[in-house]
Design a protein around this motif. Sequence first.
Motif, short mmCIF file in Angstrom:
data_model
loop_
_atom_site.label_atom_id
_atom_site.label_comp_id
_atom_site.label_asym_id
_atom_site.label_seq_id
_atom_site.Cartn_x
_atom_site.Cartn_y
_atom_site.Cartn_z
N LEU A 162 0.83 -1.20 0.00
CA LEU A 162 0.00 0.00 0.00
C LEU A 162 0.87 1.25 0.00
CD1 LEU A 162 -2.68 -1.00 2.67
CD2 LEU A 162 -2.87 -1.19 0.18
N GLU A 163 0.36 2.28 -0.63
CA GLU A 163 0.98 3.60 -0.52
C GLU A 163 -0.13 4.63 -0.44
OE1 GLU A 163 1.79 4.67 -5.22
OE2 GLU A 163 3.46 4.04 -3.95
N GLN A 164 0.15 5.74 0.20
CA GLN A 164 -0.85 6.78 0.41
C GLN A 164 -1.14 7.52 -0.90
OE1 GLN A 164 -2.58 7.53 3.36
NE2 GLN A 164 -3.77 8.69 1.86
N ALA A 165 -2.40 7.65 -1.23
CA ALA A 165 -2.79 8.42 -2.41
C ALA A 165 -2.48 9.90 -2.17
CB ALA A 165 -4.28 8.24 -2.71
N ASP A 218 -2.95 13.78 -1.94
CA ASP A 218 -4.10 14.64 -1.66
C ASP A 218 -4.47 15.44 -2.91
OD1 ASP A 218 -4.19 13.84 0.99
OD2 ASP A 218 -2.85 15.44 1.66
#
Length: 222
Positions: free
Chosen positions: A39-42, A44
């Motif tokens: 997973l990686e943060q989308a 903003d």
Amino acid sequence: MSDAGATLARLAAIMAALGTMPALAQIRETMRVPVVVQLEQAADPPLELSLVRSLDFGIVTIPNQFVRRDATCEYTAAATDFANGTFTMTEGSSRILPGSATSESGCHISTVGGVAVVAIRCEARRNILFTFSLSRVSISGLVLQPRLTAKLANVDGSQADFFANPGSASGKPCFPTSATPPTPVVTRQLSIGGSITVQAGQSLPTGRRIDAGAIVLEALYN
């Protein structure tokens, strides 16, 4: 016994013999297959503010005391369809436009300035909540007033959207919902106007630009 009967008898004997034989053993194997993910943060959605131009009231006069000892001039820069906005001056109930005669106490707009402009980079289909507040500089006789105007538009002034009351929280779409944005992320311009009052009989500096305060702008998606 007929041939058909003999055949049935043989089949019955065979089935009976099969029923007495031991069942064949079944061979089985089980495996647990792992399931993994990284997973990686989308990112903003973009929302960036950058100052293009400060709110500048230009060159205006301090009223004299020959008619009213407490004379006060109010100078207003309104965010309108024009690039620099509309500038007006008021003393009491009289309103004088730039270039016209001065008021009784000498209130006059000598040189027109320009409304503030802030560039906003935003995601076209999102709604933005704007809040405006004032940070005043303490100068006796010069007061930045909470009478603001604002306009959100394209860089060329098209698709303008005016604020009814920018002094409080106001929601606006990044790009008008009735129009088709050129790209998913657009850059718009927010024009901001305001008002200052200048009072007679104060030791106010002249001949140079002075800091009257600031408009604090906050923008967030809602």
